[in-house]
Design an enzyme around this catalytic site. Structure first.
Site, PDB file in Angstrom:
ATOM      1  N   GLY A  14     -21.424   1.997   0.631  1.00 43.06           N
ATOM      2  CA  GLY A  14     -20.101   1.864  -0.120  1.00 43.06           C
ATOM      3  C   GLY A  14     -20.043   0.383  -0.491  1.00 43.06           C
ATOM      4  N   ALA A  15     -19.958   0.208  -1.903  1.00 42.48           N
ATOM      5  CA  ALA A  15     -19.971  -0.920  -2.676  1.00 42.48           C
ATOM      6  C   ALA A  15     -18.612  -1.540  -3.107  1.00 42.48           C
ATOM      7  CB  ALA A  15     -20.862  -0.771  -3.886  1.00 42.48           C
ATOM      8  N   TRP A  18     -16.039  -5.167   0.897  1.00 40.98           N
ATOM      9  CA  TRP A  18     -16.372  -5.487   2.269  1.00 40.98           C
ATOM     10  C   TRP A  18     -17.930  -5.018   2.484  1.00 40.98           C
ATOM     11  CZ3 TRP A  18     -17.130  -8.786   5.658  1.00 40.98           C
ATOM     12  CH2 TRP A  18     -17.066  -8.296   6.887  1.00 40.98           C
ATOM     13  N   ARG A  38     -20.883   4.897  -5.357  1.00 39.56           N
ATOM     14  CA  ARG A  38     -20.641   6.137  -5.786  1.00 39.56           C
ATOM     15  C   ARG A  38     -20.595   6.362  -7.262  1.00 39.56           C
ATOM     16  NH1 ARG A  38     -15.392   6.678  -7.854  1.00 39.56           N
ATOM     17  NH2 ARG A  38     -13.816   4.990  -7.016  1.00 39.56           N
ATOM     18  N   ALA A 146     -13.334 -10.269   2.853  1.00 37.09           N
ATOM     19  CA  ALA A 146     -14.711 -10.156   2.336  1.00 37.09           C
ATOM     20  C   ALA A 146     -14.900 -11.145   1.633  1.00 37.09           C
ATOM     21  CB  ALA A 146     -14.519  -8.978   1.389  1.00 37.09           C
ATOM     22  N   LYS A 197      -3.277  -3.082  12.731  1.00 33.58           N
ATOM     23  CA  LYS A 197      -2.865  -4.581  12.147  1.00 33.58           C
ATOM     24  C   LYS A 197      -2.666  -4.303  10.499  1.00 33.58           C
ATOM     25  CE  LYS A 197      -7.077  -5.117  10.083  1.00 33.58           C
ATOM     26  NZ  LYS A 197      -7.472  -5.763   8.417  1.00 33.58           N
ATOM     27  N   ASP A 250      -7.822 -10.587  13.938  1.00 28.30           N
ATOM     28  CA  ASP A 250      -7.753  -9.884  12.714  1.00 28.30           C
ATOM     29  C   ASP A 250      -6.219  -9.534  12.143  1.00 28.30           C
ATOM     30  OD1 ASP A 250      -8.614  -8.329  10.668  1.00 28.30           O
ATOM     31  OD2 ASP A 250      -9.041  -6.520  11.888  1.00 28.30           O
ATOM     32  N   SER A 260      -5.471 -10.394   1.551  1.00 34.18           N
ATOM     33  CA  SER A 260      -5.254  -9.211   2.356  1.00 34.18           C
ATOM     34  C   SER A 260      -4.555  -7.896   1.269  1.00 34.18           C
ATOM     35  CB  SER A 260      -4.473  -9.342   3.486  1.00 34.18           C
ATOM     36  OG  SER A 260      -3.767  -8.271   4.128  1.00 34.18           O
ATOM     37  N   ASN A 262      -3.431  -5.252   2.260  1.00 32.37           N
ATOM     38  CA  ASN A 262      -2.250  -4.730   2.769  1.00 32.37           C
ATOM     39  C   ASN A 262      -1.238  -5.631   2.857  1.00 32.37           C
ATOM     40  OD1 ASN A 262      -3.242  -2.068   4.638  1.00 32.37           O
ATOM     41  ND2 ASN A 262      -4.716  -3.339   4.618  1.00 32.37           N
TER      42      ASN A 262
END
EC number: 1.1.1.94
Length: 337
Positions: A14-15, A18, A38, A146, A197, A250, A260, A262
């Site tokens: 997964g690029a 993170w 991908r 990240a 979270k 976290d 973030s 989210n």
């Protein structure tokens, strides 16, 4: 397998931001890393420019990071595989290329989500698809934005695994002078804290978008932690886990940082955007939006009351107005803390 040899080959699947940041950390410690993207064009661009300009711009990757769009090639020789794909696509990815993973390889989940429909945590998805024993599947979690990790800012994380030897091997693989890694045997607690979270961060973003201040955020973070701990303990987690990096650490980072996804998604909801429109914004995958329904179902399964999670679900998936959700939370019966 010999756990001491786990650093010989590392695959990061997964690029995104993170996965790329963790590839940078591990390669910076002298390990050869294969990073899977991908998309062929992204793999070619990173190999050429030594930078993931799409997801982690401005940070050069060590020459020991090789990027490929061939997942089977990425995992073929890896003794350690880091899983950094979005939670909702993990099963399909593992079904496609998981069979190429070496027998005995350690798998470390970096994803924070619950699978919709099954309500499985990511380590459970790995075990379900690949039939891996518990001791070969671990999770990394903590206050890990990240961009800050890639920048080398001081940070910390927790690796949880039921096998202490495996946890220690993974700790040695990932721990750097500016990235402290602790071990834990509470896989359920560490993983669940990383899931819920994101839902609480959505609530904090909504509150900020509406214009509420620090008092409101403090209440949401504190009561959100109580929700996480109640559900975790009901599912067999250790209460102490939620006062550590994977829990409150976290939670604070995700609920307060403009980095973030989210929280940013929640801000857009608070500003009046509909959930569908906000979900199509420039955020990448918003796991809190994707899995708040599954968290809500888990709470019902275990008889746990989670009013903040319920309010977020109503706004995101039932069309409730933000004002209705706030009124519902503030109108709840009060009692002892």
């Amino acid at each position: 397998m010999t756990y001491e040899a786990v650093t010989a080959e590392v695959a990061v699947m997964g690029a995104g931001s993170w996965g790329t940041a963790m590839a940078k950390v591990i390669a910076g410690l002298g390990h050869k890393v294969v990073l899977w993207s991908r998309r062929e064009e992204l793999a070619e661009a990173i190999n050429r420019d030594r930078e993931n300009a799409e997801y982690l711009p401005g940070w050069r990757l060590p020459d020991s990071v090789v990027v490929t769009a061939d997942p089977a090639a990425a995992v073929a020789e890896a003794r350690t595989v880091l899983l950094a794909t979005p939670a909702q696509s993990l099963r399909a990815n593992l079904e496609a290329w998981g069979g190429a993973i070496k027998p005995g390889a350690l798998l470390l989940s970096l994803s924070k989500g619950l699978e919709r429909g099954t309500k499985l945590r990511m380590t459970e998805v790995v075990e379900d698809v690949l039939g891996k024993p518990h001791g070969e599947v671990a999770v990394l979690s903590g206050p890990n934005l990240a961009l800050e990790v890639a920048a080398g800012q001081p940070s910390g994380a927790v690796i949880a695994c039921s096998d202490e030897r495996a946890a220690l091997a993974l700790q040695r693989l990932c721990a750097a002078s500016n990235f402290r890694v602790y071990t834990n045997d509470d896989v359920v607690g560490v993983e669940l804290a990383g899931v819920v979270k994101n839902v609480i961060a959505l609530a904090c973003g909504i509150a900020s978008g509406v214009g509420y201040g620090q008092n409101t955020l403090a209440v949401l973070i504190t009561r959100g932690l109580a929700e996480i701990a109640r559900l975790g303990v009901a599912m067999g987690a250790k209460a102490a886990t939620f006062s550590g990096l994977a829990g409150v650490g976290d939670l604070v980072a995700t609920c307060t940082s403009p980095l973030s996804r989210n929280r940013a998604f929640g801000v857009r909801l608070g500003l009046g955007e509909g959930a569908v429109a906000a979900a199509n914004g420039p955020h990448g995958v918003v796991e809190g939006y994707a899995c708040c329904g599954a968290v809500r179902e888990l709470a019902a399964d275990h008889g746990v009351e989670m009013p903040i999670t319920e309010a977020v679900y109503q706004v995101c998936h039932q069309g409730a107005a933000v004002s209705e959700a706030v009124e519902s939370l503030m109108g709840r019966k009060i009692g002892a803390e």
